[in-house]
Design a protein around this motif. Structure first.
Motif, mmCIF file in Angstrom:
data_model
loop_
_atom_site.group_PDB
_atom_site.id
_atom_site.type_symbol
_atom_site.label_atom_id
_atom_site.label_comp_id
_atom_site.label_asym_id
_atom_site.label_seq_id
_atom_site.Cartn_x
_atom_site.Cartn_y
_atom_site.Cartn_z
ATOM 1 N N SER A 215 0.835 -1.200 0.000
ATOM 2 C CA SER A 215 0.000 0.000 0.000
ATOM 3 C C SER A 215 0.873 1.253 0.000
ATOM 4 N N GLN A 216 2.012 1.234 0.699
ATOM 5 C CA GLN A 216 2.917 2.396 0.675
ATOM 6 C C GLN A 216 3.481 2.603 -0.729
ATOM 7 N N LEU A 217 3.766 1.474 -1.370
ATOM 8 C CA LEU A 217 4.304 1.532 -2.732
ATOM 9 C C LEU A 217 3.310 2.232 -3.647
ATOM 10 N N LEU A 218 2.033 1.899 -3.469
ATOM 11 C CA LEU A 218 1.008 2.421 -4.369
ATOM 12 C C LEU A 218 0.676 3.886 -4.102
ATOM 13 N N ILE A 219 0.785 4.330 -2.824
ATOM 14 C CA ILE A 219 0.416 5.728 -2.572
ATOM 15 C C ILE A 219 1.633 6.651 -2.498
ATOM 16 N N GLY A 220 2.828 6.084 -2.400
ATOM 17 C CA GLY A 220 4.013 6.924 -2.201
ATOM 18 C C GLY A 220 4.526 7.508 -3.506
ATOM 19 N N ILE A 221 5.405 8.504 -3.372
ATOM 20 C CA ILE A 221 5.959 9.155 -4.560
ATOM 21 C C ILE A 221 7.147 8.386 -5.147
ATOM 22 N N PRO A 222 8.001 7.749 -4.315
ATOM 23 C CA PRO A 222 9.202 7.138 -4.896
ATOM 24 C C PRO A 222 8.921 6.181 -6.054
ATOM 25 N N ALA A 223 7.847 5.365 -5.940
ATOM 26 C CA ALA A 223 7.607 4.373 -7.002
ATOM 27 C C ALA A 223 6.599 4.885 -8.032
ATOM 28 N N PHE A 236 0.647 -4.563 -8.374
ATOM 29 C CA PHE A 236 0.879 -4.352 -6.941
ATOM 30 C C PHE A 236 -0.443 -4.337 -6.164
ATOM 31 N N GLY A 237 -1.507 -3.791 -6.822
ATOM 32 C CA GLY A 237 -2.815 -3.736 -6.171
ATOM 33 C C GLY A 237 -3.307 -5.143 -5.840
ATOM 34 N N ASP A 238 -3.142 -6.075 -6.818
ATOM 35 C CA ASP A 238 -3.581 -7.461 -6.579
ATOM 36 C C ASP A 238 -2.784 -8.100 -5.460
ATOM 37 N N MET A 240 -1.424 -6.553 -2.982
ATOM 38 C CA MET A 240 -1.860 -5.972 -1.710
ATOM 39 C C MET A 240 -3.171 -6.618 -1.254
ATOM 40 N N LEU A 241 -4.109 -6.770 -2.215
ATOM 41 C CA LEU A 241 -5.398 -7.363 -1.846
ATOM 42 C C LEU A 241 -5.244 -8.821 -1.434
ATOM 43 N N GLY A 242 -4.258 -9.494 -2.050
ATOM 44 C CA GLY A 242 -3.974 -10.886 -1.672
ATOM 45 C C GLY A 242 -3.563 -10.954 -0.203
ATOM 46 N N GLU A 243 -2.696 -10.021 0.198
ATOM 47 C CA GLU A 243 -2.253 -10.012 1.604
ATOM 48 C C GLU A 243 -3.435 -9.699 2.519
ATOM 49 N N LEU A 244 -4.275 -8.739 2.075
ATOM 50 C CA LEU A 244 -5.429 -8.357 2.903
ATOM 51 C C LEU A 244 -6.393 -9.531 3.052
ATOM 52 N N SER A 245 -6.588 -10.276 1.925
ATOM 53 C CA SER A 245 -7.493 -11.430 1.992
ATOM 54 C C SER A 245 -6.941 -12.483 2.936
ATOM 55 N N GLY A 246 -5.615 -12.691 2.869
ATOM 56 C CA GLY A 246 -4.991 -13.666 3.754
ATOM 57 C C GLY A 246 -5.254 -13.295 5.213
ATOM 58 N N MET A 247 -5.134 -12.005 5.478
ATOM 59 C CA MET A 247 -5.334 -11.507 6.839
ATOM 60 C C MET A 247 -6.790 -11.718 7.250
#
Ligand code: ATP
Length: 617
Positions: A215-223, A236-238, A240-247
């Motif tokens: 999520s930092q990767l997606l909202i941050g400026i560096p990437a 990256f979105g998928d 992130m959602l994969g990790e969220l689903s796991g949680m």
């Protein structure tokens, strides 16, 4: 809030006790008045239901027996307990929030003070320590605040429970036994659930950290640039959602288990309480129990059950708070990462020079050697250039000179004194450096220069002189708010509220000059290290920079690293590193005559320029 921990589900009792003592002590020191007030309130809130039940019994008994004396006082007492029951929890909430904030400030202060003890970089570069640090930073304040809150809630539950049981013991000991028996299954099931929840927190840790990363990767400026250019948003979105689903899956399974257990528990508790109630009503109808006693029993059963359930819940929460505190404690108590002498010597002004003697270094025991027996002399008052291919070990030499690490074998000497015997802070105060990966701080232009020497933060003329020396003074003067302009578009400060657009983004080369200005604030330092200071500069600017440097550093000791060999040809000594070994050293003309690596690389670069020129003409 779910919090990941890495401490394991079990803590040794001695360790848990030590954490409990430290965390409670920390809370007390952070907010003594708030903690004492909260303790007093917890006792009062715990007593209120018992008092209300007892007063109700007295009222009912007097009504039934027809002795109406004191009914008004009892009624007022009941009204008072109701009022206290309505008001005190809110006052507690406020006191608790104040206390948590005070604890959060103290925990943060202690954590960052502890980080100052790591004068080197090795510990920060250790992934396991980074994990621990992340958890400590995110949850450190929760441990003590949560623990204190849970301990106080436990006090409240214990008071409520013992109050009810005490009252029942006075009336009829069998009733007390019955109420306790009805509460036992609650105790057993809640303890099991607590263990399951603690284990789940550990499983969630893995998902949480990676979820945060994506999520930092997606909202941050560096990437942001690469994500847009390479179309990585969905990828990256998928993830992130994969990790969220796991949680969520993990949480879902535990929630379902808890719900089943709670429903069973509720049914069992109701059945046990119902049996007791039927029995007590029978006893009361025989006239062996007064109506007030019956009312007291009816209040005591749910009172004890809920106090016990809350008590067990609190024990689980205390366990969890101690696990969180374990990470914080590990960071705060970690040993310094570099061995420091008992009485480190202050670094004296440099007179003779710096010497690396047979220095061997690798970043970790399982990593390859980066420096292999390097011998190097940086004579006082001279400029040494360090050149070599990518990965040759040049920046590593710089990091060792700043004592971010110690050599594994060999030593580095400052006027003959081993760096290990010097005070690192005093040593660093004698160094100026521009690192290859210098920082662009989201601060004002003045602050971005002043970080080179905070003593100059209020001294505009010094900051301006350094900026002028780095060739960036005019550009900074022309900014919307001059040196007070923020060099970022991410934040705006109070002065910018009316026009939040005044933050400015500098170009890469302009940033490089700001970083140079930082080091020029320390122009009088004993050793100036410039690691690729001109990588982002245009040819004219680079030429200008080296002219300024020669003027500023006349008669001072400097170490210069550059891939542009033309920029280092005027150095007093040029040292060529290859695979962590010094393979050549001497003046430019000498090395060109030898015809080794330096001459080959220099000719290669020069021929590139000649070809370009030929192409242009
Ligand atoms: N913090 C680190 N942890 C582990 N390995 C590292 C670290 N920093 C550098 N290295 C490794 O050490 C070696 C030397 O790196 P160093 O940065 O000193 O090279 P360099 O000569 O400055 O290269 P460049 O010209 O590309 O800047 C490289 O193989 C690199 O992968």
């Amino acid at each position: 809030m779910n919090v990941g921990t890495g401490a394991g589900v079990r803590l040794a009792p001695a360790r848990a006790l030590r954490h409990a003592r430290d965390a409670l002590g920390l809370t007390w020191r952070a907010a003594p008045v708030g903690t004492a007030a909260d303790l007093g309130l917890a006792v009062l809130v715990g007593l209120i239901p018992v008092l209300a039940a007892w007063l109700t019994k007295l009222v009912l008994d007097r009504l039934v027996t027809g002795t109406g004396t004191g009914l008004v006082v009892l009624g007022m007492g009941l009204a008072g307990t109701a009022a206290a029951g309505a008001v005190l929890p809110h006052v507690r909430k406020y006191v608790e929030a104040e206390r948590s904030r005070a604890v959060a400030r103290m925990v943060r202060r202690r954590l960052y003070a502890a980080l100052q003890r790591f004068v080197g970089l090795a510990r920060l570069e250790n992934p396991a320590f980074q994990d621990q640090l992340q958890v400590a930073q995110q949850t450190g304040h929760l441990g003590p605040a949560q623990l204190t809150g849970n301990v106080l809630a436990t006090v409240q539950s214990v008071i409520g429970m013992t109050g009810f049981i005490g009252v029942l013991l006075v009336l009829n000991p069998w009733m007390a036994v019955l109420v306790l028996l009805a509460a036992l299954p609650t105790l057993w099931i809640q303890l099991r659930l607590n263990r399951g929840r603690a284990a789940m927190l550990l499983r969630l840790e893995h998902f949480q950290r990676r979820d945060l990363f994506f999520s930092q990767l997606l909202i941050g400026i560096p990437a942001a640039k690469e994500i847009r250019l390479f179309g990585l948003g969905r990828f990256f979105g998928d993830r992130m959602l994969g990790e969220l689903s796991g949680m969520h899956d993990t949480e879902h399974r535990l929630d379902r288990r808890e719900m089943r257990a709670q429903v069973l528990l509720g049914l069992f508790g109701a059945a046990a309480a119902g049996t007791g109630i039927v029995y007590t009503i029978g006893v009361a109808s025989d006239g062996r129990l007064k109506i007030g006693d019956l009312a007291l029993f009816l209040a005591a059963v749910p009172g004890v059950q809920s106090a016990l359930a809350s008590l067990v819940g609190q024990i689980g929460a205390i366990h969890q708070a101690l696990l969180l505190f374990d990470h914080y404690d590990a960071v705060v108590r970690a040993e310094p990462d570099l061995t420091l002498p008992a009485a480190p010597r202050p670094a004296p002004p440099l007179c003779a020079g710096i010497e690396l003697r047979d220095v061997w270094f690798r970043y970790a025991e399982d990593h390859p050697w980066v420096l292999q027996g390097v011998n190097l002399h940086l004579p006082y008052g001279s400029t040494t250039a360090l050149v070599g291919l990518n990965g040759a070990g040049k920046s590593t030499v710089v990091k060792l000179l700043c004592r971010f690490y110690d050599p594994e074998r060999g030593s580095i000497h400052w006027d003959g004194v081993d760096l290990r015997d010097l005070d690192p802070v005093s040593l660093r105060s004698r160094l100026g450096a521009v690192f290859q990966d210098f920082m662009a701080y989201d601060l004002t232009a003045a602050e971005n220069i002043a970080v080179g020497d905070l003593a100059a933060i209020e001294d505009r003329s010094r900051l301006r002189a350094a900026a002028d020396d780095a060739g960036i003074g005019d550009r900074l003067d022309a900014l919307p708010r001059g040196y007070d302009t923020l060099l970022t578009r991410i934040f705006f400060d109070h002065g910018d509220r009316e026009d939040p657009q005044t933050g400015v983004v500098l170009s890469g080369g302009q940033w490089q000059r700001v970083a140079l200005a930082r080091s020029f604030l320390r122009a009088g330092c004993d050793l100036l290290i410039l690691d690729e200071p001109s990588a982002g500069l245009d040819a004219e600017a680079e030429h200008d920079l080296h002219r300024r440097l020669r003027r500023l550093r006349q008669g001072r000791t400097s170490l210069l690293i550059s891939h542009r060999l033309n920029a280092v040809r005027e150095a007093d000594v040029i040292v060529v590193l290859d695979g962590g070994r010094v393979v050549e050293q001497g003046g430019h003309d000498e090395l060109m005559t030898v015809g080794g690596d330096y001459a080959r690389l220099f000719d290669l670069q020069a021929s590139g320029y000649r070809e370009e020129n030929a192409g242009v003409s």
